[in-house]
Scaffold this active site. Structure first.
Site, PDB file in Angstrom:
ATOM      1  N   ARG A 287       0.852  -1.186   0.000  1.00 37.12           N
ATOM      2  CA  ARG A 287       0.000   0.000   0.000  1.00 37.12           C
ATOM      3  C   ARG A 287       0.891   1.240   0.000  1.00 37.12           C
ATOM      4  O   ARG A 287       1.418   1.632   1.027  1.00 37.12           O
ATOM      5  CB  ARG A 287      -0.917  -0.010   1.226  1.00 37.12           C
ATOM      6  CG  ARG A 287      -1.631   1.308   1.455  1.00 37.12           C
ATOM      7  CD  ARG A 287      -2.774   1.186   2.442  1.00 37.12           C
ATOM      8  NE  ARG A 287      -2.424   0.700   3.749  1.00 37.12           N
ATOM      9  CZ  ARG A 287      -1.837   1.418   4.717  1.00 37.12           C
ATOM     10  NH1 ARG A 287      -1.479   2.678   4.479  1.00 37.12           N
ATOM     11  NH2 ARG A 287      -1.595   0.890   5.907  1.00 37.12           N
ATOM     12  N   HIS A 291      -3.982   4.195   4.412  1.00 36.49           N
ATOM     13  CA  HIS A 291      -5.076   3.228   4.548  1.00 36.49           C
ATOM     14  C   HIS A 291      -6.384   3.857   4.072  1.00 36.49           C
ATOM     15  O   HIS A 291      -7.117   3.267   3.286  1.00 36.49           O
ATOM     16  CB  HIS A 291      -5.206   2.775   5.996  1.00 36.49           C
ATOM     17  CG  HIS A 291      -6.299   1.795   6.228  1.00 36.49           C
ATOM     18  ND1 HIS A 291      -6.231   0.481   5.820  1.00 36.49           N
ATOM     19  CD2 HIS A 291      -7.502   1.934   6.817  1.00 36.49           C
ATOM     20  CE1 HIS A 291      -7.347  -0.139   6.141  1.00 36.49           C
ATOM     21  NE2 HIS A 291      -8.140   0.714   6.752  1.00 36.49           N
ATOM     22  N   TYR A 300       3.952   5.464  11.205  1.00 36.34           N
ATOM     23  CA  TYR A 300       4.208   4.092  11.612  1.00 36.34           C
ATOM     24  C   TYR A 300       5.041   3.276  10.623  1.00 36.34           C
ATOM     25  O   TYR A 300       5.323   2.103  10.892  1.00 36.34           O
ATOM     26  CB  TYR A 300       2.890   3.351  11.887  1.00 36.34           C
ATOM     27  CG  TYR A 300       1.894   3.356  10.744  1.00 36.34           C
ATOM     28  CD1 TYR A 300       2.016   2.482   9.679  1.00 36.34           C
ATOM     29  CD2 TYR A 300       0.808   4.222  10.751  1.00 36.34           C
ATOM     30  CE1 TYR A 300       1.096   2.471   8.636  1.00 36.34           C
ATOM     31  CE2 TYR A 300      -0.126   4.228   9.727  1.00 36.34           C
ATOM     32  CZ  TYR A 300       0.025   3.350   8.667  1.00 36.34           C
ATOM     33  OH  TYR A 300      -0.880   3.349   7.643  1.00 36.34           O
TER      34      TYR A 300
END
Length: 393
Positions: A287, A291, A300
């Site tokens: 990805r 998200h 993160y």
């Protein structure tokens, strides 16, 4: 557990390496745009009747699909940033996984999406504006699932896999599995992500599908991150190897390779149509975006990881392949870009013009035929709403 435990069809279609849960990643087009051979899978595109198609023309079509799908994603992200959408689930970097799987479907097959399958929706003929209307909050998904054989987006994580298993079991009872008729036999494609693989619903769907030998392909886009949770926190083994524990085969494919994704999904769907039961396909991808538009992935994950995966961009590798082999010229690429620009314009203008919902629309499409109870509820709501218009409290 060995390949023999699944019968000879597994060895023939998926090969002993994958049946034994080996680490092999199926790839037919390298990140550098080089065609590579695989002993168990070949890129042999076919139409709905099973006839071979021109592979070069098909690859040009895949390139167009991926460019336009990325443009949908880019425009929707921008619209959300400008306050025109409440939310958007990005697919940046996952175009090959979605287009390869979407184009492997035959018209009679049915796909169950998550909330991120914009490329599969494109392949099934869903108007991209219908996707935007959902995220704009003016409807609950206004396309007709029966018209496209493409389910409504599922917000509840993993629930669609149970829907898919049940629908596949229904196909068995309708007699559209294993008849030998290429235009009749059907299968189900269930999409989910690596994060959803930890959901109880997903594992329950595996049990039902295996127990009833249902014609369903579980297609997992492993994009490495379940929101902020890395894949190593989700599983101790490669995801596709989980299938062995449920009694059906699993295979891992390069999810940034549209040719391999198409070939593997085609084989898995055909296996299901023939009555050989479920398959787990893990499309190993990344990805590159967030998200959703409410997420900040810089909090993160490392930027170095993103930079490495940019070198595996699914669109770039197809463009290099087409250019290097003289299969497409500047005129072709310019035409696709112009089409993408026009699509972007249509989405921007169309999104802003989407009408607000009629309050009673919540009662539409609840059942195929409206029940007496629902009709009473609608009438009561209309009366209640009319009271405000008349100044009655």
């Amino acid at each position: 557990m060995t390949p023999a435990d699944f019968g000879p069809d597994l060895v023939e279609v998926f090969g002993p390496s994958q049946a034994d849960g080996g680490p092999e990643l199926i790839q037919l087009l390298s990140p550098e745009g080089q065609r590579v051979e695989h002993p168990e899978f070949a890129f042999e595109p076919r139409d709905a009747a099973g006839n071979l198609l021109d592979p070069d023309e098909t690859i040009r079509g895949f390139y167009r699909d991926m460019v336009l799908t990325r443009r949908i994603d880019t425009e929707a992200t921008a619209l959300q940033r400008h306050g025109e959408l409440g939310l958007w689930a990005q697919l940046l970097g996952q175009e090959a996984a979605q287009i390869g799987a979407g184009r492997a479907l035959r018209p009679q097959d049915f796909a169950f999406p998550t909330y991120r399958e914009h490329g599969v929706a494109w392949c099934r003929g869903v108007d991209p504006l219908r996707l935007l209307s959902l995220f704009r909050g003016v409807d609950h998904g206004s396309w007709d699932p029966a018209a496209h054989n493409f389910g409504l987006y599922t917000i509840v994580i993993g629930a669609q896999t149970l829907h898919a298993a049940g629908y596949a079991m229904g196909m068995q009872r309708d007699g559209v599995v294993g008849t030998g008729d290429a235009q009749r036999d059907a299968a189900v494609l269930a999409h989910f992500g690596d994060g959803a693989s930890s959901q109880g619903d997903v594992n329950e769907s595996f049990i039902f599908a295996a127990s009833y030998n249902a014609p369903v392909v579980f297609f997992c886009q492993n994009n490495q991150w379940a929101i902020s949770e890395p894949i190593e926190r989700q599983t101790r083994i490669p995801l596709y190897q989980r299938a062995l524990g449920f009694g059906f085969p699993g295979v891992r494919v390069d999810g940034n390779d549209v040719l391999a994704t198409y070939a593997v999904t085609t084989a898995a769907l055909q296996r299901a149509r023939e009555g050989q039961g479920p398959t787990f396909v893990e499309a190993y991808t990344y990805r590159m975006g967030a998200h959703t538009t409410t997420d900040d992935p810089t909090r993160y994950r490392l930027s170095d990881d993103l930079e490495r995966w940019k070198l595996k961009d699914p669109i770039a590798r197809v463009k290099v392949y087409l250019s290097r082999n003289g299969l497409a010229d500047d005129a072709f690429f310019d035409a696709v870009q112009a089409e993408a620009d026009e699509l972007g314009h249509q989405l921007r203008e169309g999104c802003k013009s989407l009408p607000n919902p009629v309050p009673t629309a919540i009662f539409d499409n609840v059942y195929a035929e409206e029940t007496a109870e629902l009709a009473q509820q609608r009438a009561a709501f209309e009366e209640y709403h009319a009271g405000f218009e008349q100044g009655v409290s």
